[in-house]
Design a protein around this motif. Structure first.
Motif, mmCIF file in Angstrom:
data_model
loop_
_atom_site.group_PDB
_atom_site.id
_atom_site.type_symbol
_atom_site.label_atom_id
_atom_site.label_comp_id
_atom_site.label_asym_id
_atom_site.label_seq_id
_atom_site.Cartn_x
_atom_site.Cartn_y
_atom_site.Cartn_z
ATOM 1 N N GLN A 73 0.830 -1.205 0.000
ATOM 2 C CA GLN A 73 0.000 0.000 0.000
ATOM 3 C C GLN A 73 0.865 1.257 0.000
ATOM 4 O OE1 GLN A 73 -2.809 0.226 3.224
ATOM 5 N NE2 GLN A 73 -3.492 2.279 2.696
ATOM 6 N N MET A 74 1.922 1.271 0.837
ATOM 7 C CA MET A 74 2.786 2.441 0.901
ATOM 8 C C MET A 74 3.528 2.655 -0.411
ATOM 9 S SD MET A 74 4.307 2.480 4.811
ATOM 10 C CE MET A 74 5.085 0.855 4.698
ATOM 11 N N LEU A 75 3.946 1.577 -1.056
ATOM 12 C CA LEU A 75 4.616 1.691 -2.341
ATOM 13 C C LEU A 75 3.686 2.287 -3.391
ATOM 14 C CD1 LEU A 75 6.573 -1.691 -2.448
ATOM 15 C CD2 LEU A 75 7.553 0.584 -2.184
ATOM 16 N N ALA A 76 2.457 1.829 -3.400
ATOM 17 C CA ALA A 76 1.489 2.336 -4.375
ATOM 18 C C ALA A 76 1.185 3.817 -4.138
ATOM 19 C CB ALA A 76 0.207 1.515 -4.314
ATOM 20 N N GLU A 77 1.047 4.199 -2.878
ATOM 21 C CA GLU A 77 0.677 5.576 -2.546
ATOM 22 C C GLU A 77 1.816 6.566 -2.793
ATOM 23 O OE1 GLU A 77 -0.554 5.235 1.488
ATOM 24 O OE2 GLU A 77 -2.588 4.527 0.996
ATOM 25 N N ASN A 78 3.062 6.073 -2.832
ATOM 26 C CA ASN A 78 4.214 6.963 -2.968
ATOM 27 C C ASN A 78 5.077 6.607 -4.178
ATOM 28 O OD1 ASN A 78 4.183 8.526 -0.188
ATOM 29 N ND2 ASN A 78 3.773 6.380 0.299
ATOM 30 N N ALA A 79 4.467 6.010 -5.191
ATOM 31 C CA ALA A 79 5.216 5.464 -6.319
ATOM 32 C C ALA A 79 6.086 6.508 -7.014
ATOM 33 C CB ALA A 79 4.254 4.821 -7.314
ATOM 34 N N ASP A 80 5.526 7.669 -7.314
ATOM 35 C CA ASP A 80 6.301 8.675 -8.048
ATOM 36 C C ASP A 80 7.518 9.121 -7.248
ATOM 37 O OD1 ASP A 80 4.623 8.542 -10.206
ATOM 38 O OD2 ASP A 80 3.522 10.377 -9.725
ATOM 39 N N ARG A 81 7.350 9.314 -5.948
ATOM 40 C CA ARG A 81 8.464 9.769 -5.114
ATOM 41 C C ARG A 81 9.532 8.689 -4.967
ATOM 42 N NH1 ARG A 81 6.062 12.378 0.310
ATOM 43 N NH2 ARG A 81 8.231 13.026 0.510
ATOM 44 N N ILE A 82 9.125 7.444 -5.030
ATOM 45 C CA ILE A 82 10.073 6.338 -4.868
ATOM 46 C C ILE A 82 10.827 6.066 -6.164
ATOM 47 C CG2 ILE A 82 10.305 3.872 -4.394
ATOM 48 C CD1 ILE A 82 7.725 4.184 -2.668
ATOM 49 N N TYR A 83 10.092 5.922 -7.254
ATOM 50 C CA TYR A 83 10.678 5.437 -8.499
ATOM 51 C C TYR A 83 11.066 6.535 -9.485
ATOM 52 C CZ TYR A 83 8.216 1.224 -6.834
ATOM 53 O OH TYR A 83 7.741 0.184 -6.078
ATOM 54 N N LYS A 84 10.442 7.715 -9.400
ATOM 55 C CA LYS A 84 10.561 8.684 -10.484
ATOM 56 C C LYS A 84 10.981 10.075 -10.030
ATOM 57 C CE LYS A 84 6.878 6.341 -13.076
ATOM 58 N NZ LYS A 84 5.537 6.501 -13.701
ATOM 59 N N ASN A 85 11.596 10.201 -8.883
ATOM 60 C CA ASN A 85 12.015 11.512 -8.401
ATOM 61 C C ASN A 85 13.215 11.994 -9.223
ATOM 62 O OD1 ASN A 85 12.862 13.765 -7.020
ATOM 63 N ND2 ASN A 85 12.725 12.831 -5.001
ATOM 64 N N PRO A 86 13.096 13.105 -9.938
ATOM 65 C CA PRO A 86 14.222 13.579 -10.758
ATOM 66 C C PRO A 86 15.442 13.984 -9.941
ATOM 67 C CG PRO A 86 12.457 15.210 -10.695
ATOM 68 C CD PRO A 86 11.909 13.973 -10.064
ATOM 69 N N ALA A 87 15.279 14.166 -8.630
ATOM 70 C CA ALA A 87 16.423 14.507 -7.776
ATOM 71 C C ALA A 87 17.318 13.302 -7.519
ATOM 72 C CB ALA A 87 15.939 15.084 -6.457
ATOM 73 N N ASP A 88 16.848 12.095 -7.839
ATOM 74 C CA ASP A 88 17.618 10.871 -7.619
ATOM 75 C C ASP A 88 18.366 10.479 -8.887
ATOM 76 O OD1 ASP A 88 16.498 10.623 -5.052
ATOM 77 O OD2 ASP A 88 14.788 9.489 -5.841
ATOM 78 N N TRP A 89 19.587 9.990 -8.692
ATOM 79 C CA TRP A 89 20.322 9.411 -9.819
ATOM 80 C C TRP A 89 19.682 8.099 -10.231
ATOM 81 C CZ3 TRP A 89 22.701 4.691 -10.402
ATOM 82 C CH2 TRP A 89 23.542 4.549 -11.510
ATOM 83 N N ALA A 90 19.591 7.865 -11.530
ATOM 84 C CA ALA A 90 19.100 6.592 -12.060
ATOM 85 C C ALA A 90 20.071 6.090 -13.114
ATOM 86 C CB ALA A 90 17.701 6.743 -12.652
ATOM 87 N N GLY A 91 20.359 4.798 -13.071
ATOM 88 C CA GLY A 91 21.281 4.194 -14.024
ATOM 89 C C GLY A 91 20.852 2.783 -14.353
ATOM 90 N N GLY A 92 21.812 1.978 -14.793
ATOM 91 C CA GLY A 92 21.467 0.654 -15.274
ATOM 92 C C GLY A 92 20.748 0.782 -16.603
ATOM 93 N N ASN A 93 19.757 -0.048 -16.815
ATOM 94 C CA ASN A 93 18.913 0.031 -18.010
ATOM 95 C C ASN A 93 17.721 0.919 -17.677
ATOM 96 O OD1 ASN A 93 17.172 -0.307 -20.150
ATOM 97 N ND2 ASN A 93 17.421 -2.523 -20.269
ATOM 98 N N LEU A 94 17.729 2.135 -18.196
ATOM 99 C CA LEU A 94 16.674 3.092 -17.847
ATOM 100 C C LEU A 94 15.307 2.654 -18.344
ATOM 101 C CD1 LEU A 94 18.529 6.488 -18.421
ATOM 102 C CD2 LEU A 94 18.246 5.188 -16.298
ATOM 103 N N GLU A 95 15.262 1.702 -19.268
ATOM 104 C CA GLU A 95 13.994 1.157 -19.756
ATOM 105 C C GLU A 95 13.752 -0.250 -19.206
ATOM 106 O OE1 GLU A 95 11.985 3.100 -21.429
ATOM 107 O OE2 GLU A 95 13.507 4.683 -21.421
ATOM 108 N N GLY A 96 14.447 -0.604 -18.148
ATOM 109 C CA GLY A 96 14.352 -1.958 -17.614
ATOM 110 C C GLY A 96 12.972 -2.311 -17.102
ATOM 111 N N ASP A 97 12.695 -3.612 -17.042
ATOM 112 C CA ASP A 97 11.376 -4.072 -16.587
ATOM 113 C C ASP A 97 11.285 -4.174 -15.075
ATOM 114 O OD1 ASP A 97 13.073 -6.269 -16.301
ATOM 115 O OD2 ASP A 97 11.557 -7.727 -16.917
ATOM 116 N N ILE A 98 12.410 -4.018 -14.384
ATOM 117 C CA ILE A 98 12.452 -4.023 -12.919
ATOM 118 C C ILE A 98 13.142 -2.741 -12.465
ATOM 119 C CG2 ILE A 98 13.443 -5.133 -10.866
ATOM 120 C CD1 ILE A 98 11.219 -6.783 -12.013
ATOM 121 N N VAL A 99 12.600 -2.124 -11.405
ATOM 122 C CA VAL A 99 13.241 -0.956 -10.809
ATOM 123 C C VAL A 99 13.779 -1.356 -9.431
ATOM 124 C CG1 VAL A 99 13.004 1.443 -10.095
ATOM 125 C CG2 VAL A 99 11.639 0.579 -11.999
#
Length: 252
Positions: A73-99
């Protein structure tokens, strides 16, 4: 010993529970009936202690499921802040099927232990988007290290951030302004520019946002991972992370 303590506790509390109310649909128990009933319950538990173990196992399973449901429930309610915050570095396969999201502290022993496992997981899998969240919880040197990494990203970009991140996890010695100035020079950056950016409020804002999110997500230690839809609090060896990734893919 644990089972004995549980049994003793239940035996001590069984009588007051029974005495508190009579069974529904029956006439009130007399004192003698209550005493006999309490004695029968006590005798049954003494002769069948495995019932206690079964009850505790079932209780633990229910508590674990409730915690897992709360995490979902917490993951669903805060998905954008967890997975898509532009302030966080993201790498690996940016189009990957797992985050894979990691809340980490550069001075955390278990984060150091997880560091190479995570690198190996992301590089060998090839289909994981990897997100790093600066979450310094081990004092002022940890905060300085996170501010350094964030400042480097703001000034020089994602590749420079990852190089700083790797350098901080391979760093040996005290983290202080002087050592970070030397590290900035080693990485080819202007130490004065990095130090100035570290003092800017937007750098602290990144950390504060992660503190706030962690509080919402009931995260109080590092490392903590979010592997797609699974929350993992604490270090997990490489094989364990691979199993979670495989299960997330199987679940779709």
């Amino acid at each position: 010993m644990r089972h004995a303590l549980i049994l003793a506790t239940l035996l001590a509390t069984a009588a007051p529970v029974v005495q508190a109310q009579d069974l529904p649909g029956t006439a009130p128990m007399t004192e003698e009936q209550r005493a006999a009933f309490d004695a029968a319950v006590r005798d049954y538990l003494l002769r069948n202690p495995e019932v206690i173990v079964e009850a505790m196992t079932e209780l633990q399973m229910r508590e674990d499921q409730a915690a897992a449901d709360r995490d979902v429930q917490m993951l669903a309610e805060n998905a954008d802040r967890i997975y898509k915050n532009p302030a966080d570095w993201a790498g690996g396969n940016l189009e990957g099927d797992i985050v894979l999201v990691e809340f980490m502290d550069y001075r955390c022993g278990y984060c150091h232990k997880a560091y190479q496992d995570v690198e190996d997981l992301v590089s060998t899998d090839g289909n994981i988007r990897f997100v790093l969240k600066e979450f310094p919880v081990l004092g002022d040197p940890s905060v300085l290290a996170s501010k350094f990494a964030i400042a480097v990203r703001m000034l020089y970009g994602d590749d420079a951030y990852k190089a700083a991140h790797d350098a901080l996890f391979n760093f040996r010695g005290e983290i202080d302004p002087d050592s970070l100035a030397r590290l900035a020079s080693d990485l080819g950056h202007d130490p004065a520019a990095v130090a100035a950016r570290m003092a800017m409020p937007e750098v602290q804002a990144v950390i504060d946002a992660n503190y706030e999110l962690a509080q919402i997500m009931e995260i109080n230690g590092t490392p903590t991972f979010v592997i797609d839809g699974t929350m993992v609090r604490g270090y997990v060896p490489l094989d364990g992370m691979r199993q979670i990734v495989a299960q997330e893919r199987a679940d779709g």
